[in-house]
Design an enzyme around this catalytic site. Sequence first.
Site, short mmCIF file in Angstrom:
data_model
loop_
_atom_site.label_atom_id
_atom_site.label_comp_id
_atom_site.label_asym_id
_atom_site.label_seq_id
_atom_site.Cartn_x
_atom_site.Cartn_y
_atom_site.Cartn_z
N GLY A 72 0.81 -1.21 0.00
CA GLY A 72 0.00 0.00 0.00
C GLY A 72 0.84 1.26 0.00
O GLY A 72 0.54 2.24 -0.70
N THR A 73 1.91 1.26 0.77
CA THR A 73 2.77 2.45 0.87
C THR A 73 3.37 2.78 -0.50
O THR A 73 3.34 3.94 -0.94
CB THR A 73 3.88 2.21 1.91
OG1 THR A 73 3.27 1.97 3.18
CG2 THR A 73 4.82 3.40 2.00
N GLN A 180 -7.93 0.03 2.97
CA GLN A 180 -8.84 -0.52 3.99
C GLN A 180 -10.14 -1.05 3.40
O GLN A 180 -10.90 -1.71 4.10
CB GLN A 180 -9.17 0.56 5.04
CG GLN A 180 -8.01 0.89 5.96
CD GLN A 180 -7.67 -0.25 6.93
OE1 GLN A 180 -8.53 -1.04 7.32
NE2 GLN A 180 -6.42 -0.33 7.33
N THR A 238 12.41 -7.88 -10.78
CA THR A 238 11.88 -9.24 -10.88
C THR A 238 10.63 -9.36 -10.00
O THR A 238 10.63 -8.93 -8.86
CB THR A 238 12.95 -10.26 -10.44
OG1 THR A 238 14.09 -10.07 -11.28
CG2 THR A 238 12.44 -11.68 -10.55
N CYS A 326 2.96 5.27 21.45
CA CYS A 326 4.04 4.32 21.16
C CYS A 326 3.94 3.57 19.85
O CYS A 326 4.96 3.19 19.28
CB CYS A 326 4.15 3.31 22.28
SG CYS A 326 4.46 4.10 23.85
C1 PLP Z 1 -1.92 -0.23 5.91
C2 PLP Z 1 -2.25 0.96 5.12
C3 PLP Z 1 -1.35 1.49 4.17
C4 PLP Z 1 0.03 0.91 3.98
O1 PLP Z 1 0.01 -0.36 3.38
P1 PLP Z 1 1.32 -1.29 3.48
O2 PLP Z 1 1.04 -2.40 2.54
O3 PLP Z 1 1.41 -1.73 4.90
O4 PLP Z 1 2.48 -0.47 3.06
C5 PLP Z 1 -1.75 2.58 3.43
N1 PLP Z 1 -2.96 3.14 3.61
C6 PLP Z 1 -3.85 2.67 4.49
C7 PLP Z 1 -5.18 3.31 4.62
C8 PLP Z 1 -3.53 1.57 5.28
O5 PLP Z 1 -4.41 1.12 6.17
#
Ligand code: PLP
Length: 397
Positions: A72-73, A180, A238, A326
């Site tokens: 996602g990032t 999400q 790859t 934290c």
């Molecule tokens: C978890 C999340 C991400 C990041 O996804 P990763 O695969 O962990 O990098 C981005 N946006 C939202 C809304 C998320 O909940």
Amino acid sequence: MFKVIYLDHAATTPTDPEVVQAMLPYFTDRFGSASTIYSLGKETRSAVEAAREQVAKLIGARPDEIYFTSGGTESDNWAITGAAFANESKGNHIITSKIEHHAVLETCHFLEKRGFKVTYLPVDADGMVDPDDVRKAITDKTILISIMHANNEIGTIQPVEEIGKIARERKIIFHTDTVQTVGSIPVDVNAIGCDALSISAHKLYGPKGVGAMYLRKGTKIQRFMHGGGQESNKRAGTHNVPGIVGLGKAAELAGKSMDESIPRLTGLRDKLIDGIFERISDVRLNGHRTKRLPNNVNVSFDGIEGESIILLLDMHGICASSGSACTSGSLDPSHVLMALGLKHEEAHGSLRLTLGRENTDWDVKNVLEALPIIVERLRMMSPLYAAKKAEIAASVK
Ligand SMILES: *Cc1c(COP(=O)(O)O)cnc(C)c1O
């Protein structure tokens, strides 16, 4: 056996055993690179393309509009920087919201240092972006709008279809972080009218470190990784074949189970929310009551720290998360809760419970037994709570 009650599915989900089974051969016999032409590679390539179709199907897209990423990032980073740099000649203005995931916010901060201007839209007390605010923020320099589909902390679902309509009318690229929502609620790229969206496998019972970006055909974007010609020359490297196969399988399973999972999780969610309000006083629900992810509960308890609740819940074998401190390694309360207008101490007293496939009525019952005792115990030790009670008592007299 001591059973752990896992209620942190917004952070990550367990990998579905069927997903693991689908992935295994790609670690062993089927190790060929998807970029070669001998049969061993062809087998892998067709597995990658089958996964592309599975992901496309889940969101109503075409397979050639799906690009595999590391999660996602990366998808957020790529969609936003890629669209910004590729369309710089048209303008330098980006619109997003104050409650986006850090993968979006930090990418926007990075672009600000590169000369882009970013508008961070506020949200109302329920965490909703007003489409009218989007409309008003648009200038003739606006090249990108990025508004998330549902928030990972408070579960609020945004009016993305309306925002998509506005973006289309003004011919502005619309990206939405659907990490999400994909696999959790129906997501259709044409219903939303988005040009790009982000997917993460580990949020839908797939493996970690793999994801996808949807990019509507014809949308201008810069390539993300430089190197080989993988992913239509846009994202070199790859392929993570086992991961991609796992994402494909997870997408297929999610598509099949949604009709059953949405009402079931919504039922458990509401049982949790109602149960908490029945048993505990001085509590508030964060996020919209109904326009909310089926699995999300986020509440703030007056006078106590979310961190302490998490630690005590852990002693009962319950995994949950808080909107403070934290988890992120800092003492700042959640930017999402602050954007709702919560006070520092309210944001610090927040608890997020996110349900998933394995959770049952039994889990909810256990949480509802443990939580009132924990909150009561912490409040007895809380000078903040005693002061607040005294204040209320004084104002009543
Ligand atoms: C978890 C999340 C991400 C990041 O996804 P990763 O695969 O962990 O990098 C981005 N946006 C939202 C809304 C998320 O909940």
